[in-house]
Motif scaffolding. Structure first.
Motif, PDB file in Angstrom:
ATOM      1  N   GLU A  95       0.812  -1.215   0.000  1.00  0.00           N
ATOM      2  CA  GLU A  95       0.000   0.000   0.000  1.00  0.00           C
ATOM      3  C   GLU A  95       0.842   1.260   0.000  1.00  0.00           C
ATOM      4  N   ASP A  96       2.062   1.210   0.500  1.00  0.00           N
ATOM      5  CA  ASP A  96       2.962   2.359   0.421  1.00  0.00           C
ATOM      6  C   ASP A  96       4.381   1.847   0.178  1.00  0.00           C
ATOM      7  N   PRO A  97       5.304   2.710  -0.211  1.00  0.00           N
ATOM      8  CA  PRO A  97       6.653   2.237  -0.584  1.00  0.00           C
ATOM      9  C   PRO A  97       7.410   1.560   0.554  1.00  0.00           C
ATOM     10  N   TRP A  98       7.249   2.042   1.794  1.00  0.00           N
ATOM     11  CA  TRP A  98       8.001   1.457   2.905  1.00  0.00           C
ATOM     12  C   TRP A  98       7.550   0.030   3.188  1.00  0.00           C
ATOM     13  N   ARG A  99       6.263  -0.178   3.185  1.00  0.00           N
ATOM     14  CA  ARG A  99       5.767  -1.539   3.415  1.00  0.00           C
ATOM     15  C   ARG A  99       6.127  -2.458   2.251  1.00  0.00           C
ATOM     16  N   ALA A 100       6.133  -1.920   1.052  1.00  0.00           N
ATOM     17  CA  ALA A 100       6.512  -2.719  -0.113  1.00  0.00           C
ATOM     18  C   ALA A 100       7.977  -3.139  -0.017  1.00  0.00           C
ATOM     19  N   MET A 101       8.856  -2.208   0.401  1.00  0.00           N
ATOM     20  CA  MET A 101      10.273  -2.559   0.535  1.00  0.00           C
ATOM     21  C   MET A 101      10.469  -3.587   1.643  1.00  0.00           C
ATOM     22  N   LEU A 102       9.739  -3.462   2.748  1.00  0.00           N
ATOM     23  CA  LEU A 102       9.833  -4.439   3.829  1.00  0.00           C
ATOM     24  C   LEU A 102       9.379  -5.813   3.350  1.00  0.00           C
ATOM     25  N   SER A 103       8.292  -5.846   2.599  1.00  0.00           N
ATOM     26  CA  SER A 103       7.795  -7.122   2.088  1.00  0.00           C
ATOM     27  C   SER A 103       8.777  -7.751   1.108  1.00  0.00           C
ATOM     28  N   LEU A 104       9.338  -6.950   0.214  1.00  0.00           N
ATOM     29  CA  LEU A 104      10.296  -7.487  -0.757  1.00  0.00           C
ATOM     30  C   LEU A 104      11.588  -7.937  -0.077  1.00  0.00           C
ATOM     31  N   PHE A 105      11.997  -7.231   0.978  1.00  0.00           N
ATOM     32  CA  PHE A 105      13.174  -7.667   1.722  1.00  0.00           C
ATOM     33  C   PHE A 105      12.913  -9.007   2.401  1.00  0.00           C
ATOM     34  N   GLN A 106      11.720  -9.179   2.936  1.00  0.00           N
ATOM     35  CA  GLN A 106      11.397 -10.457   3.565  1.00  0.00           C
ATOM     36  C   GLN A 106      11.408 -11.580   2.534  1.00  0.00           C
ATOM     37  N   ILE A 107      10.946 -11.312   1.332  1.00  0.00           N
ATOM     38  CA  ILE A 107      10.988 -12.330   0.275  1.00  0.00           C
ATOM     39  C   ILE A 107      12.438 -12.651  -0.079  1.00  0.00           C
ATOM     40  N   THR A 108      13.294 -11.619  -0.144  1.00  0.00           N
ATOM     41  CA  THR A 108      14.696 -11.834  -0.493  1.00  0.00           C
ATOM     42  C   THR A 108      15.414 -12.662   0.559  1.00  0.00           C
ATOM     43  N   THR A 109      15.055 -12.506   1.821  1.00  0.00           N
ATOM     44  CA  THR A 109      15.701 -13.293   2.876  1.00  0.00           C
ATOM     45  C   THR A 109      15.134 -14.705   2.951  1.00  0.00           C
ATOM     46  N   THR A 110      14.122 -15.025   2.190  1.00  0.00           N
ATOM     47  CA  THR A 110      13.420 -16.318   2.146  1.00  0.00           C
ATOM     48  C   THR A 110      12.795 -16.672   3.484  1.00  0.00           C
ATOM     49  N   ASN A 112       9.746 -17.003   5.320  1.00  0.00           N
ATOM     50  CA  ASN A 112       8.290 -17.109   5.157  1.00  0.00           C
ATOM     51  C   ASN A 112       7.799 -16.218   4.019  1.00  0.00           C
ATOM     52  N   TRP A 113       8.449 -16.316   2.888  1.00  0.00           N
ATOM     53  CA  TRP A 113       8.066 -15.455   1.771  1.00  0.00           C
ATOM     54  C   TRP A 113       6.662 -15.794   1.273  1.00  0.00           C
ATOM     55  N   ASP A 115       4.203 -16.425   3.185  1.00  0.00           N
ATOM     56  CA  ASP A 115       3.261 -15.704   4.047  1.00  0.00           C
ATOM     57  C   ASP A 115       3.050 -14.276   3.573  1.00  0.00           C
ATOM     58  N   VAL A 116       3.989 -13.746   2.808  1.00  0.00           N
ATOM     59  CA  VAL A 116       3.804 -12.429   2.196  1.00  0.00           C
ATOM     60  C   VAL A 116       2.958 -12.578   0.934  1.00  0.00           C
ATOM     61  N   MET A 117       3.193 -13.654   0.191  1.00  0.00           N
ATOM     62  CA  MET A 117       2.520 -13.823  -1.092  1.00  0.00           C
ATOM     63  C   MET A 117       1.020 -14.093  -0.953  1.00  0.00           C
ATOM     64  N   TYR A 118       0.620 -15.025  -0.090  1.00  0.00           N
ATOM     65  CA  TYR A 118      -0.777 -15.453  -0.052  1.00  0.00           C
ATOM     66  C   TYR A 118      -1.773 -14.332   0.251  1.00  0.00           C
ATOM     67  N   PRO A 119      -1.583 -13.507   1.301  1.00  0.00           N
ATOM     68  CA  PRO A 119      -2.588 -12.462   1.538  1.00  0.00           C
ATOM     69  C   PRO A 119      -2.621 -11.406   0.443  1.00  0.00           C
ATOM     70  N   ASN A 120      -1.454 -11.093  -0.127  1.00  0.00           N
ATOM     71  CA  ASN A 120      -1.438 -10.074  -1.175  1.00  0.00           C
ATOM     72  C   ASN A 120      -2.054 -10.588  -2.472  1.00  0.00           C
ATOM     73  N   SER A 142       8.305 -14.958  -9.744  1.00  0.00           N
ATOM     74  CA  SER A 142       9.405 -14.446 -10.562  1.00  0.00           C
ATOM     75  C   SER A 142      10.360 -13.595  -9.726  1.00  0.00           C
ATOM     76  N   PHE A 143       9.847 -12.800  -8.789  1.00  0.00           N
ATOM     77  CA  PHE A 143      10.725 -12.012  -7.919  1.00  0.00           C
ATOM     78  C   PHE A 143      11.589 -12.941  -7.065  1.00  0.00           C
ATOM     79  N   TYR A 144      10.991 -14.006  -6.544  1.00  0.00           N
ATOM     80  CA  TYR A 144      11.740 -14.969  -5.736  1.00  0.00           C
ATOM     81  C   TYR A 144      12.836 -15.622  -6.571  1.00  0.00           C
ATOM     82  N   VAL A 145      12.498 -16.057  -7.778  1.00  0.00           N
ATOM     83  CA  VAL A 145      13.481 -16.736  -8.630  1.00  0.00           C
ATOM     84  C   VAL A 145      14.621 -15.792  -8.986  1.00  0.00           C
ATOM     85  N   VAL A 146      14.298 -14.564  -9.373  1.00  0.00           N
ATOM     86  CA  VAL A 146      15.340 -13.627  -9.806  1.00  0.00           C
ATOM     87  C   VAL A 146      16.228 -13.219  -8.636  1.00  0.00           C
TER      88      VAL A 146
END
Length: 194
Positions: A95-110, A112-113, A115-120, A142-146
């Protein structure tokens, strides 16, 4: 000889003035010294030096600390439309850039990625139906793979290559020093023999 206070008798003070004459005692029968009683005091029972009284009530607890002044949150509150979605996570969303960066960082660290994907993805399905769900799954996978499978592995291989390069350079320098020493030793032997 006089009777001393309990503090002086137990070494808790320098001693006090005698309270009265000591009673003669025999070594086999202990006796309790007699102390002057304060006015209106209940009578003492034999063997008890002071009347038992209930312990004083505990002090009242300290007042609670004043509330801390509220500081503005670095993360903006969710818009009304997003907070109305029951499937959207309150922190891990876009919903905003800060939360998006936090979510993408959590995906990058693997961490519970999924848990970010399913609700969104469920939130995208609410707005876009099956097309939103497919687009969301495609984006997250694709973000996870890249990021994880490609960039993290490339970064790891670069670090390993740099360590290997420094080791090879150190080995080459060491080999050149050994060769120079052995050549100098061979020249010294040839000069001494010739």
């Amino acid at each position: 000889r006089g009777v001393y206070s309990a503090a002086g008798a137990f070494g808790l003070g320098p001693g006090a003035a005698p309270l009265g004459p000591a009673t003669p005692t025999s070594p086999t029968t202990p006796t309790t010294p007699s102390y002057p009683s304060p006015p209106n005091a209940p009578p003492l029972t034999p063997g008890v030096l002071s009347p038992s009284s209930p312990p004083p009530p505990p002090p009242p607890p300290p007042p609670p600390p004043p509330p801390l002044p509220s500081s503005p949150s670095p993360i903006a509150p969710l818009p009304a439309a997003a907070s109305a979605l029951p499937c959207l996570d309150p922190i891990e969303n876009f919903e905003d850039p800060w939360r998006a960066m936090l979510s993408l960082f959590q995906i990058t660290t693997t961490n519970n990625w999924n848990d970010v994907m399913y609700p969104n993805v469920a939130a995208l399905a609410t707005f876009g139906g099956d097309a939103g769900r497919v687009a969301g799954v495609f984006y997250f996978v694709s973000f996870y793979v890249v990021t994880v499978l490609l960039l993290v592995n490339v970064l790891t291989s670069l670090v390993m290559e740099m360590f290997g390069l420094s080791w090879r350079m150190k080995k080459r320098v060491d080999d050149e020093r050994v060769a120079a020493r052995s050549a100098a030793a061979a020249a010294a032997v040839a000069a001494a023999g010739g």
